[in-house]
Scaffold this motif. Structure first.
Motif, PDB file in Angstrom:
ATOM      1  N   LEU A 166       0.808  -1.218   0.000  1.00  0.00           N
ATOM      2  CA  LEU A 166       0.000   0.000   0.000  1.00  0.00           C
ATOM      3  C   LEU A 166       0.844   1.272   0.000  1.00  0.00           C
ATOM      4  O   LEU A 166       0.336   2.364  -0.209  1.00  0.00           O
ATOM      5  CB  LEU A 166      -0.928   0.013   1.219  1.00  0.00           C
ATOM      6  N   LYS A 167       2.135   1.132   0.256  1.00  0.00           N
ATOM      7  CA  LYS A 167       3.009   2.298   0.331  1.00  0.00           C
ATOM      8  C   LYS A 167       3.038   3.052  -0.991  1.00  0.00           C
ATOM      9  O   LYS A 167       3.017   4.292  -1.011  1.00  0.00           O
ATOM     10  CB  LYS A 167       4.424   1.864   0.717  1.00  0.00           C
ATOM     11  N   ALA A 168       3.077   2.310  -2.090  1.00  0.00           N
ATOM     12  CA  ALA A 168       3.127   2.950  -3.411  1.00  0.00           C
ATOM     13  C   ALA A 168       1.887   3.801  -3.653  1.00  0.00           C
ATOM     14  O   ALA A 168       1.977   4.898  -4.232  1.00  0.00           O
ATOM     15  CB  ALA A 168       3.258   1.889  -4.495  1.00  0.00           C
ATOM     16  N   GLY A 169       0.723   3.322  -3.200  1.00  0.00           N
ATOM     17  CA  GLY A 169      -0.516   4.086  -3.369  1.00  0.00           C
ATOM     18  C   GLY A 169      -0.488   5.394  -2.606  1.00  0.00           C
ATOM     19  O   GLY A 169      -0.958   6.431  -3.096  1.00  0.00           O
ATOM     20  N   ILE A 170       0.078   5.362  -1.411  1.00  0.00           N
ATOM     21  CA  ILE A 170       0.185   6.588  -0.607  1.00  0.00           C
ATOM     22  C   ILE A 170       1.137   7.576  -1.283  1.00  0.00           C
ATOM     23  O   ILE A 170       0.866   8.772  -1.362  1.00  0.00           O
ATOM     24  CB  ILE A 170       0.664   6.260   0.822  1.00  0.00           C
ATOM     25  N   LEU A 171       2.260   7.066  -1.798  1.00  0.00           N
ATOM     26  CA  LEU A 171       3.218   7.924  -2.513  1.00  0.00           C
ATOM     27  C   LEU A 171       2.565   8.576  -3.729  1.00  0.00           C
ATOM     28  O   LEU A 171       2.814   9.747  -4.046  1.00  0.00           O
ATOM     29  CB  LEU A 171       4.437   7.105  -2.953  1.00  0.00           C
ATOM     30  N   LEU A 172       1.711   7.814  -4.404  1.00  0.00           N
ATOM     31  CA  LEU A 172       1.026   8.325  -5.596  1.00  0.00           C
ATOM     32  C   LEU A 172       0.125   9.503  -5.232  1.00  0.00           C
ATOM     33  O   LEU A 172       0.102  10.522  -5.931  1.00  0.00           O
ATOM     34  CB  LEU A 172       0.202   7.200  -6.237  1.00  0.00           C
ATOM     35  N   HIS A 173      -0.598   9.371  -4.113  1.00  0.00           N
ATOM     36  CA  HIS A 173      -1.483  10.451  -3.682  1.00  0.00           C
ATOM     37  C   HIS A 173      -0.698  11.647  -3.173  1.00  0.00           C
ATOM     38  O   HIS A 173      -1.138  12.793  -3.328  1.00  0.00           O
ATOM     39  CB  HIS A 173      -2.447   9.941  -2.611  1.00  0.00           C
ATOM     40  N   GLN A 174       0.457  11.398  -2.572  1.00  0.00           N
ATOM     41  CA  GLN A 174       1.315  12.520  -2.185  1.00  0.00           C
ATOM     42  C   GLN A 174       1.771  13.285  -3.427  1.00  0.00           C
ATOM     43  O   GLN A 174       1.778  14.524  -3.435  1.00  0.00           O
ATOM     44  CB  GLN A 174       2.534  12.007  -1.415  1.00  0.00           C
ATOM     45  N   GLY A 175       2.143  12.556  -4.475  1.00  0.00           N
ATOM     46  CA  GLY A 175       2.550  13.187  -5.730  1.00  0.00           C
ATOM     47  C   GLY A 175       1.439  14.028  -6.320  1.00  0.00           C
ATOM     48  O   GLY A 175       1.659  15.158  -6.784  1.00  0.00           O
ATOM     49  N   TYR A 176       0.216  13.487  -6.292  1.00  0.00           N
ATOM     50  CA  TYR A 176      -0.948  14.205  -6.809  1.00  0.00           C
ATOM     51  C   TYR A 176      -1.151  15.507  -6.023  1.00  0.00           C
ATOM     52  O   TYR A 176      -1.407  16.567  -6.607  1.00  0.00           O
ATOM     53  CB  TYR A 176      -2.185  13.318  -6.697  1.00  0.00           C
ATOM     54  N   SER A 177      -1.029  15.422  -4.682  1.00  0.00           N
ATOM     55  CA  SER A 177      -1.231  16.608  -3.845  1.00  0.00           C
ATOM     56  C   SER A 177      -0.160  17.660  -4.109  1.00  0.00           C
ATOM     57  O   SER A 177      -0.454  18.858  -4.134  1.00  0.00           O
ATOM     58  CB  SER A 177      -1.227  16.207  -2.366  1.00  0.00           C
ATOM     59  N   TYR A 178       1.079  17.224  -4.330  1.00  0.00           N
ATOM     60  CA  TYR A 178       2.144  18.166  -4.694  1.00  0.00           C
ATOM     61  C   TYR A 178       1.827  18.853  -6.032  1.00  0.00           C
ATOM     62  O   TYR A 178       2.050  20.058  -6.195  1.00  0.00           O
ATOM     63  CB  TYR A 178       3.491  17.443  -4.794  1.00  0.00           C
ATOM     64  N   ALA A 179       1.318  18.078  -6.976  1.00  0.00           N
ATOM     65  CA  ALA A 179       0.966  18.638  -8.292  1.00  0.00           C
ATOM     66  C   ALA A 179      -0.114  19.703  -8.153  1.00  0.00           C
ATOM     67  O   ALA A 179      -0.076  20.739  -8.823  1.00  0.00           O
ATOM     68  CB  ALA A 179       0.501  17.529  -9.224  1.00  0.00           C
ATOM     69  N   MET A 180      -1.095  19.460  -7.262  1.00  0.00           N
ATOM     70  CA  MET A 180      -2.174  20.423  -7.055  1.00  0.00           C
ATOM     71  C   MET A 180      -1.670  21.732  -6.446  1.00  0.00           C
ATOM     72  O   MET A 180      -2.318  22.767  -6.556  1.00  0.00           O
ATOM     73  CB  MET A 180      -3.246  19.828  -6.134  1.00  0.00           C
ATOM     74  N   LEU A 181      -0.512  21.660  -5.789  1.00  0.00           N
ATOM     75  CA  LEU A 181       0.086  22.862  -5.214  1.00  0.00           C
ATOM     76  C   LEU A 181       1.092  23.513  -6.169  1.00  0.00           C
ATOM     77  O   LEU A 181       1.818  24.426  -5.795  1.00  0.00           O
ATOM     78  CB  LEU A 181       0.798  22.510  -3.900  1.00  0.00           C
ATOM     79  N   SER A 182       1.136  22.999  -7.405  1.00  0.00           N
ATOM     80  CA  SER A 182       2.047  23.482  -8.452  1.00  0.00           C
ATOM     81  C   SER A 182       3.500  23.119  -8.181  1.00  0.00           C
ATOM     82  O   SER A 182       4.405  23.664  -8.817  1.00  0.00           O
ATOM     83  CB  SER A 182       1.931  25.009  -8.635  1.00  0.00           C
ATOM     84  N   PHE A 183       3.752  22.207  -7.241  1.00  0.00           N
ATOM     85  CA  PHE A 183       5.117  21.726  -6.991  1.00  0.00           C
ATOM     86  C   PHE A 183       5.376  20.540  -7.923  1.00  0.00           C
ATOM     87  O   PHE A 183       5.421  19.376  -7.508  1.00  0.00           O
ATOM     88  CB  PHE A 183       5.285  21.306  -5.525  1.00  0.00           C
ATOM     89  N   TYR A 184       5.522  20.852  -9.221  1.00  0.00           N
ATOM     90  CA  TYR A 184       5.648  19.811 -10.234  1.00  0.00           C
ATOM     91  C   TYR A 184       6.845  18.894  -9.963  1.00  0.00           C
ATOM     92  O   TYR A 184       6.747  17.671 -10.103  1.00  0.00           O
ATOM     93  CB  TYR A 184       5.801  20.432 -11.622  1.00  0.00           C
ATOM     94  N   GLU A 185       7.994  19.501  -9.591  1.00  0.00           N
ATOM     95  CA  GLU A 185       9.219  18.710  -9.412  1.00  0.00           C
ATOM     96  C   GLU A 185       9.067  17.696  -8.275  1.00  0.00           C
ATOM     97  O   GLU A 185       9.499  16.548  -8.393  1.00  0.00           O
ATOM     98  CB  GLU A 185      10.412  19.634  -9.139  1.00  0.00           C
ATOM     99  N   LYS A 186       8.461  18.135  -7.168  1.00  0.00           N
ATOM    100  CA  LYS A 186       8.260  17.223  -6.045  1.00  0.00           C
ATOM    101  C   LYS A 186       7.287  16.107  -6.409  1.00  0.00           C
ATOM    102  O   LYS A 186       7.454  14.960  -5.982  1.00  0.00           O
ATOM    103  CB  LYS A 186       7.751  17.997  -4.823  1.00  0.00           C
ATOM    104  N   ALA A 187       6.267  16.453  -7.190  1.00  0.00           N
ATOM    105  CA  ALA A 187       5.304  15.440  -7.644  1.00  0.00           C
ATOM    106  C   ALA A 187       6.010  14.401  -8.507  1.00  0.00           C
ATOM    107  O   ALA A 187       5.822  13.188  -8.331  1.00  0.00           O
ATOM    108  CB  ALA A 187       4.171  16.107  -8.418  1.00  0.00           C
TER     109      ALA A 187
END
Length: 452
Positions: A166-187
């Motif tokens: 399940l860790k990969a799924g959590i990382l995926l949602h963290q990436g999505y949340s970073y993208a929503m904040l315009s932090f493309y590189e972190k996503a």
């Protein structure tokens, strides 16, 4: 006599033993059912809370809206369906404590004794773990555009997570949340971590797709900003690309210019407040837009967004307010959306202490009063110019302008559009309205009222 006593004792012992067996079996059945229920809900929870393809759909919907392949209404309908398909059980569903009674304790003792003799692991207490609390809370934050809080809470879920899958799924949602904040590189870093650690898996493929979307969004953003020119159209496009900070900066520059209507600026401010998780500011700014001109297209869009916010937040008061306002502005498309909406809102996690939205009730009352006054004034104008009274409504207008080219166009869909003629030929009319330039095909026009 002694034989009778022995018979009675045997009968009593048999009855007690039989009752024990019945209670024991019922208790075991109850424990097994509770275990099964827990594991089924856990699987369903993890599957929906970490919905991978839901994120792809969210990116894809924004891309379609950016390139105008779908309308804003279709986008809203798609996102409502996505939220409905991705809904998760409230974290309160995971409060299973075993054993729950004295009978359960005895049953659990015997079950574990038998399992020990069979060299199997004992049945442990099923309790709501911190992992479930954190995961549900993070998902709640994500759905309500509070992405910074979502990222932090997903990190807490990762620290409590004992299931590597399940860790990969959590990382995926963290990436999505970073993208929503315009932090493309972190996503992209999060997506790269998934691709590296979980190669040849379904979730790695999903991460690759999201990464491609982000690269495309980043490129489009750079293209929009290259010429250093500002416009409302660009602001809206930046919002579709999740570039909210750039959209804010552009909107501030546009606000400095003359000739841009206040309600247009306020509408996009409300949009950006909403996307930034500033719910109360967004709601009251939307109400200001509606109050500015209850008959405009922007007012309809604002009220629709109020309804969608209420549906997403599970705020019944906000939903009722939007429905009440719609009785005044009569948006048929919103009526259809309300009828088709079967979304069950997420319940606020118990660990989030949040003040309820404070609605400016004066603004709501003023919307109803102003709408009635403006409707009566418009009827008088049309009666004066055409010689008869009209009961129809106005959707859009450009206030405080006395240009002679001002006209009211009534479409076959009963939409009224007020604007100023930019150009006109035998096939179409191009108007300058409060929403910018609008082209109307004459084949779609029912009537034109040319004001003098």
């Amino acid at each position: 006599m002694q034989n009778q006593r022995q018979i009675l004792l045997i009968a009593a012992f048999s009855a007690i033993f039989l009752l024990f067996i019945v209670f024991f079996n019922n208790s075991i059945m109850g424990l097994r059912i509770m275990q099964l229920k827990y594991h089924l809900m856990k699987n369903s929870y993890n599957k929906s809370a970490l919905n991978h393809f839901g994120l792809v759909t969210a990116y894809e919907n924004n891309k379609k809206l950016y390139f105008k392949k779908i309308t804003s209404l279709e986008y809203d309908e798609n996102m409502l369906k996505l939220m409905e398909n991705s809904k998760v059980f409230s974290d309160s569903h995971y409060n299973f404590n075993l054993p729950q009674s004295n009978t359960d304790q005895i049953s659990l003792f015997f079950i574990n004794l038998i399992r020990m003799l069979m060299n199997k692991n004992p049945v442990e207490n099923i309790v709501q773990t911190e992992y479930h609390k954190y995961l549900y809370t993070a998902y709640y934050y994500e759905q309500n555009h509070e992405y910074k809080s979502a990222i932090q809470t997903y990190a807490l879920a990762l620290s409590e997570n004992k299931d590597i899958a399940l860790k990969a799924g959590i990382l995926l949602h963290q990436g999505y949340s970073y993208a929503m904040l315009s932090f493309y590189e972190k996503a992209i870093d999060k997506y790269d971590e998934i691709i590296k650690k979980y190669p040849n898996t379904e979730i790695a493929v999903t991460a690759s797709i999201l990464k491609k979307f982000l690269f495309g969004f980043k490129k489009e953003k750079e293209n929009l900003l290259r010429d250093n020119k500002y416009s409302i159209d660009k602001t809206e496009k930046l919002i579709h690309l999740f570039a909210y900070e750039n959209a804010w900066s552009m909107l501030k520059e546009i606000e400095k210019k003359s000739g841009v209507n206040k309600d247009v600026i306020d509408f996009y401010k409300a949009r950006l407040f909403e996307k930034s998780g500033k719910k109360e500011k967004a709601v009251n700014k939307y109400l200001e837009v509606i109050l500015e001109n209850p008959k405009s297209t922007l007012a309809r869009a604002s009220n629709k967004n109020l309804y969608l916010m209420g549906s997403r937040l599970g705020d019944q008061e906000l939903i009722k307010t939007s429905v009440k306002i719609n009785k005044t502005i009569k948006d048929k498309k919103l009526d259809l959306l309300i009828k088709s909406n079967t979304l069950e809102p997420l319940k606020k996690p118990k660990n989030i202490k949040e003040n309820p939205l404070i609605l400016d009730l004066k603004k709501i009352e003023q919307i109803e009063t102003k709408e009635e006054e403006e409707e009566e004034e418009e009827r008088k104008k049309i009666k004066k110019n055409t010689g008869h009274e009209s009961k129809n409504r106005i959707l859009s207008k450009k206030p405080n302008d006395s240009t002679a080219n001002k006209i009211t166009v009534i479409t076959k869909n009963e939409d009224y559009i007020i604007g100023f003629i930019i150009s006109e030929d035998s096939k179409q009319i191009v108007l300058n309205t409060s929403l910018g330039k609008i082209t109307i095909q004459k084949s779609n026009i029912k009537n034109i009222n040319r004001q003098k």
